[in-house]
Enzyme design. Sequence first.
Site, short mmCIF file in Angstrom:
data_model
loop_
_atom_site.label_atom_id
_atom_site.label_comp_id
_atom_site.label_asym_id
_atom_site.label_seq_id
_atom_site.Cartn_x
_atom_site.Cartn_y
_atom_site.Cartn_z
N SER A 45 -9.25 -30.81 -18.77
CA SER A 45 -10.04 -29.68 -18.27
C SER A 45 -9.11 -28.48 -18.06
O SER A 45 -9.57 -27.34 -17.94
CB SER A 45 -10.74 -30.05 -16.95
OG SER A 45 -9.84 -30.68 -16.06
N ASP A 83 -3.99 -36.96 -18.96
CA ASP A 83 -5.17 -37.10 -19.82
C ASP A 83 -4.78 -36.88 -21.28
O ASP A 83 -4.30 -35.80 -21.64
CB ASP A 83 -6.17 -36.00 -19.38
CG ASP A 83 -7.60 -36.37 -19.62
OD1 ASP A 83 -7.86 -37.49 -20.10
OD2 ASP A 83 -8.47 -35.53 -19.32
N LYS A 113 -5.05 -41.44 -19.25
CA LYS A 113 -6.50 -41.65 -19.34
C LYS A 113 -6.92 -41.33 -20.76
O LYS A 113 -6.38 -40.39 -21.37
CB LYS A 113 -7.25 -40.74 -18.36
CG LYS A 113 -8.77 -40.83 -18.50
CD LYS A 113 -9.50 -40.11 -17.38
CE LYS A 113 -9.69 -38.64 -17.60
NZ LYS A 113 -10.42 -38.27 -18.82
N GLU A 182 -18.58 -40.51 -16.16
CA GLU A 182 -18.93 -39.09 -16.03
C GLU A 182 -20.39 -38.88 -16.39
O GLU A 182 -20.85 -39.26 -17.48
CB GLU A 182 -18.02 -38.23 -16.93
CG GLU A 182 -18.36 -36.74 -16.82
CD GLU A 182 -17.30 -35.79 -17.36
OE1 GLU A 182 -16.22 -36.24 -17.75
OE2 GLU A 182 -17.60 -34.58 -17.39
O1 KIV Z 1 -10.28 -33.46 -17.76
C1 KIV Z 1 -10.79 -33.76 -16.66
O2 KIV Z 1 -10.68 -33.05 -15.67
C2 KIV Z 1 -11.53 -35.02 -16.61
C3 KIV Z 1 -12.33 -35.29 -15.37
C4 KIV Z 1 -13.57 -34.49 -15.42
C5 KIV Z 1 -12.60 -36.73 -15.19
O3 KIV Z 1 -11.50 -35.78 -17.53
#
Ligand code: KIV
Length: 278
Positions: A45, A83, A113, A182
Amino acid sequence: MKVTIADIRQMKRKKEKIPMLTAYDYVTAKMIDEAGVPLILVGDSLGMVILGYESTIPVTMNEMIHHTRAVVRGASNALVVGDMPFMTYHTNMSDALRNGARFIQEGGAQAVKLEGGEVVAETVRRLVDCGIPVMGHIGLTPQSIHQLGGFKVRGKGLDEAKKLLNDARILEQAGAFAVVLECTPAALSGLITQRLAIPTIGIGAGPDCDGQVQVISDLLGLYTEFVPKHAKQYARLAGEIKAAVSSYISEVKSVAFPTAQQSYVMDESLIKQLKSRD
Ligand code: KIV
């Protein structure tokens, strides 16, 4: 004491809710770590709320590593999850392992993640076998936004709900230590949470998940271009920042800032000497 994946699993066993937040820089990570958040996600994000992209898709590995390093420097206790960006774990297994390892080795994160269920199960298993803890992410998966056709709730129909339940189980079997749900209906998220031994972390997934994750900019009212239904603004910092900057602009213009209080002094005699030399 640094939080570990064993601590996170233990929280589910003890029925202790798990608060998680995103962070993208040192200062924010330090504040939320000091406030006691046990899990910090350096979410992709980042692309939307920090870098100004229209989606998460343009985010690169180098951008993620740069921000992960900053967050890790601020997070003394929280477990930091990096992420994995779009297409950095799909092309082949060695790319996935190399990119996963970069988060741990270069970024200093404790886990990664990745989005998807059954389709990424083998990758999850290999990463975990190589010593890289993995958090899954199913339901609305923003990296597949073009395939999904928009930011919509997932799992409202029977077939999709069954698929999500199955994906969650498969991620658990593949060795994921937790799974993000989500934008899934609250009742379905509750059922998935009951069926899994690993914690579920919800975002727009109702109160029955083991934990909740929010994008810090939504929570603080910093990113106001789009506020999702599932977000709650605990502060409205965008307004406060704009007001502070407006005051600064008018004080600079009216020479109300800086005053003697913000200025440094020099010996009068030295100034006299300097002036007499002109
Ligand atoms: O990228 C992000 O912030 C996310 C969250 C919304 C779980 O994947």
